[in-house]
Enzyme design. Structure first.
Site, short mmCIF file in Angstrom:
data_model
loop_
_atom_site.label_atom_id
_atom_site.label_comp_id
_atom_site.label_asym_id
_atom_site.label_seq_id
_atom_site.Cartn_x
_atom_site.Cartn_y
_atom_site.Cartn_z
CE LYS A 141 77.81 61.34 64.63
NZ LYS A 141 78.74 62.24 63.94
CG ASN B 58 77.98 63.57 67.85
OD1 ASN B 58 79.12 64.02 67.97
ND2 ASN B 58 77.05 64.17 67.14
CB THR B 59 82.04 63.78 70.89
OG1 THR B 59 81.12 64.87 70.84
CG2 THR B 59 82.90 63.81 69.64
CG ASN C 7 74.67 67.02 65.03
OD1 ASN C 7 74.30 66.58 66.12
ND2 ASN C 7 75.83 67.65 64.88
CB CYS D 196 71.86 71.03 69.15
SG CYS D 196 70.46 71.11 68.05
N GLY E 26 86.26 55.83 67.64
CA GLY E 26 87.60 55.32 67.94
C GLY E 26 88.13 54.27 66.99
N GLY F 55 87.86 59.38 69.63
CA GLY F 55 89.09 58.62 69.47
C GLY F 55 89.04 57.28 70.20
C1 LIG Z 1 86.82 67.90 65.87
C2 LIG Z 1 85.52 67.15 65.73
C3 LIG Z 1 84.43 67.78 65.12
C4 LIG Z 1 83.22 67.11 64.99
N1 LIG Z 1 82.17 67.75 64.38
C5 LIG Z 1 80.98 67.08 64.22
C6 LIG Z 1 79.90 67.70 63.53
O1 LIG Z 1 79.98 68.83 63.04
N2 LIG Z 1 78.74 66.99 63.43
C7 LIG Z 1 78.60 65.71 63.92
O2 LIG Z 1 77.53 65.11 63.77
N3 LIG Z 1 79.63 65.10 64.55
C8 LIG Z 1 80.81 65.75 64.72
N4 LIG Z 1 81.87 65.11 65.34
C9 LIG Z 1 81.71 63.73 65.83
C10 LIG Z 1 82.30 62.71 64.86
O3 LIG Z 1 81.61 62.72 63.63
C11 LIG Z 1 82.23 61.28 65.45
O4 LIG Z 1 80.88 60.99 65.72
C12 LIG Z 1 83.02 61.13 66.75
O5 LIG Z 1 84.20 61.88 66.68
C13 LIG Z 1 83.35 59.68 67.09
O6 LIG Z 1 84.17 59.07 66.12
P1 LIG Z 1 85.78 58.98 66.24
O7 LIG Z 1 86.10 58.48 67.60
O8 LIG Z 1 86.20 58.07 65.13
O9 LIG Z 1 86.28 60.37 66.05
C14 LIG Z 1 83.09 65.78 65.48
C15 LIG Z 1 84.19 65.16 66.09
C16 LIG Z 1 85.40 65.82 66.21
C17 LIG Z 1 86.56 65.11 66.86
#
Ligand SMILES: Cc1cc2nc3c(=O)[nH]c(=O)nc-3n(C[C@H](O)[C@H](O)[C@H](O)COP(=O)(O)O)c2cc1C
Ligand SMILES: Cc1cc2nc3c(=O)[nH]c(=O)nc-3n(C[C@H](O)[C@H](O)[C@H](O)COP(=O)(O)OP(=O)(O)OC[C@H]3O[C@@H](n4cnc5c(N)ncnc54)[C@H](O)[C@@H]3O)c2cc1C
Ligand code: FES
Lengths: 302, 268
Positions: A164, A191-192, A127, A130, A243, A216
């Site tokens: 990632k 990632n987000t 990841n 950061c 999403g 999402g």
């Molecule tokens: C509550 C939450 C915690 C997350 N924690 C991590 C994490 O610890 N490490 C990471 O690489 N991505 C983390 N993510 C990102 C998700 O793995 C994913 O990349 C992102 O949510 C997009 O996919 P989605 O729209 O299906 O949720 C997190 C996402 C959410 C919503």
């Protein structure tokens, strides 16, 4: 069977790191979880060298068709993970991928040195969302920083290393190409996306961490474009996410060039979403394409 | 203190709305959960969403399911349970759920979390504020008639929910329109001053729970507090629902929602 950078998976649906905790889920659902495990590989929440308690609450804000989180990577640290979590994860019926994050290449290498030798672990995910404390740059936003991170861990392990990617980079495909040249076995994205919300009354930032990450359905179109751009640029497999809530969305990501997909936020709405999406995808592929096995046969997007 | 946990079937399942009834300012949503367990533990909760048109409310929300304690559960002869949820309309999710009609579909995941533990010493005292009375209804059913119930509401209209308890709960309202003019914690202080041999169970707004915690701590009375926090998943997946305790943050959905007062520095 799906081949994913040397791992043989029973299907193409993973979880996004940090969106499913197999150990907590077992406490809630009991051993039925292992029999009906919803993913074809399990990716842990990101761990760091030292324990972290995460950001102060509130950590969640709901958006139209999505969520902003400022969780702040709470985790038990490397020792806590190896001693507390890893033994329990032996019961997983699918391959285990451990997500790690370090504040610089040396820390990443230390984490991989600690985790990768364990037999239970089949792959690592870096990841890189950061900052490198040495340079102050978000590692994943810069191709050279990302390459340095991969170069630091590459000599440490022969197990597959997934990078990632963050969508908050100017050129995610450039970052992906740098990861590939440095020896990454796969990339995962997205990632987000950065986001924030204001407190309805005080007008100060709502989230304890100030800003957060959006996930999402709200980010699906952005994610699909980035997956398409990255898959067009690299030869290594791509994990597509962002999403996905249905088999039709999973199919879109595969057609955009992903080898496998990951489900994140949708698991919050339905703990078994991963299995449902895999079932829907199987039906779509069988009906529309006349074959049932999901393998990486991406249709040329051009 | 170790509370009870009934395991949830894995995944969400479709339940059927059997009725939505007005109870003063609140609504009682009744559902047939044919595929769930017959015996959820009082204090546990479910993640609930409407099967249709979930997401078309104010701000195009709700998106995530919403957490609700079950107020009552009756085992069904054929398996599963009939569940009652007592709800207050505070936003797009609760508004949508309260607008559901008989026969409509409801997504349920649960029962989740850890419920109340048996009384540690003395008589059980159940203390509810507003919509926080919900989990105390099934707990009173379980404990029987010797459980004493103290409830506080904003007004007489809200206080109609007091009629859902067996017997005659002691009542206070903020505006004096029913029962005692004052706070439920005034009633609790009187009870404990009369006889401090009790185990207190409380659910309500944070300020009330903090007052209960302080009252009990000052008299060495054990208390179990059913807390709330914003939740996305309800089963430990997101780490979004943490509350601070003396041991650091805990996920309220898997380590709560019922926590021992002694575990908390303060209810924020
Ligand atoms: C509550 C939450 C915690 C997350 N924690 C991590 C994490 O610890 N490490 C990471 O690489 N991505 C983390 N993510 C990102 C998700 O793995 C994913 O990349 C992102 O949510 C997009 O996919 P989605 O729209 O299906 O949720 C997190 C996402 C959410 C919503
Ligand atoms: C374990 C548990 C048990 C519960 N039991 C019950 C019960 O039995 N009965 C009952 O009525 N309620 C119960 N609740 C509370 C219930 O979950 C909430 O009232 C419900 O989630 C509100 O949803 P809403 O969409 O109607 O309102 P929201 O709009 O979600 O508003 C609720 C609060 O959330 C905040 N908020 C506003 N907008 C947002 C946003 N976009 N994103 C995030 N937060 C926002 C604000 O503080 C607002 O006051 C329980 C909660 C928990 C955690
Ligand atoms: S609500 Fe997701 S961890 Fe508690």
């Amino acid at each position: 069977m799906t081949d994913f950078c040397g791992l043989s998976l029973s299907g193409p649906v993973l979880n996004g790191s940090g969106t499913f905790d197999a150990i907590a889920a077992q406490r809630t659902f009991g051993d039925a979880l292992w029999d009906a495990f919803p993913f074809d590989a399990f990716v842990t929440k990101t761990i760091t060298v030292l324990p972290r308690q995460g950001n102060p609450p509130p950590r969640l804000w709901e958006t139209p068709a999505g969520l902003i989180n400022s969780i702040g990577l709470p985790n038990k640290g490397l020792e806590g993970f190896l001693e507390g979590d890893l033994p329990q994860l032996r019961r997983l019926p699918v391959p285990l991928v451990v997500s790690v994050m370090g504040y610089g290449p040396d820390e990443l290498a230390a984490l991989v040195r600690g985790v990768a030798p364990r037999d239970e672990v089949e792959a690592l995910e870096l990841n890189v969302s950061c900052p490198n404390v040495a340079s102050g740059l978000i590692m994943g936003s810069d191709p050279a920083e990302t390459a340095r991170a991969v170069e630091a861990v590459r000599p440490v392990t022969d197990k597959p290393v997934i990078v990632k990617l963050t969508p908050n980079a100017t050129d995610p495909a450039g970052v992906a190409a740098a990861a590939e040249s440095a020896g990454a076995d796969a990339v995962s994205l997205v990632n987000t996306l950065k986001g924030m919300a204001l407190h309805p009354r005080t007008r100060e930032p709502w989230l304890g961490g100030g800003a957060g990450g959006v996930s999402g359905p709200a980010i699906r179109a952005v994610a699909l474009e980035q997956v398409h751009a990255v898959a067009g640029r690299v030869g290594i497999p791509v994990v597509g996410m962002g999403g996905i809530t249905s088999g039709a969305h999973a199919r879109d990501f595969l057609d955009a060039g992903a080898t496998v997909v990951a489900v994140g936020t949708e698991s919050f709405r339905d703990p078994a979403a991963g299995s449902r999406i895999a079932d829907e995808l199987r039906v779509i592929l069988r009906q529309e394409r006349g074959f049932s096995g999901v393998t990486a046969v991406p249709i040329d997007p051009r | 203190m170790s509370g009870a946990r009934t395991l949830a079937p894995f995944g969400r399942r479709l339940a059927e709305v059997t009725a939505v009834e007005r109870i003063g300012a609140y609504a009682l949503l009744c559902a047939l959960d044919a595929d769930g367990p017959a015996d959820p533990a009082p204090g546990q909760f479910y993640m609930v969403a409407a099967a249709e048109r979930w997401g078309a409310g104010a701000d195009e929300r709700p998106f995530l399911p919403r957490a609700f304690s079950f107020a009552r559960a009756w085992p069904r002869p054929g398996g599963g349970a009939a569940l009652d949820f007592l709800m207050e309309d505070v936003g797009p999710g609760t508004e949508r759920l309260i607008a559901l009609g008989e026969g409509e579909g409801l997504w349920l995941t649960g029962p989740l979390g850890i419920g109340f533990a048996e009384p540690e010493h003395g008589r059980p005292l159940l203390v509810g504020g507003g919509i926080g009375v919900a989990p105390l209804l099934c707990w009173q059913d379980r404990l029987g008639r010797d459980a004493e119930v103290l409830v506080g509401f904003r007004s007489a209209q809200h206080a109609e929910a007091a009629g859902l308890f067996a017997g005659e709960p002691r009542l206070a309202t903020d505006d004096g329109s029913a029962g005692r003019h004052g706070l439920v914690t005034d009633l609790l202080a009187e009870e404990l001053d009369t006889d401090a041999r009790a185990t207190v169970y409380a659910c309500g707004p944070p300020a009330m729970l903090e007052a209960v915690r302080v009252l009990c701590a000052g008299r060495s009375v054990p208390c179990q507090l059913a807390l709330e926090s914003g939740m996305a998943c309800g089963y430990g997946a997101c780490f979004g629902c943490v509350v601070p305790t003396r041991e650091g943050y805990v996920r309220l959905c898997v380590d709560g929602p019922v926590l021992a007062g002694a575990a908390l520095e303060v209810v924020a």
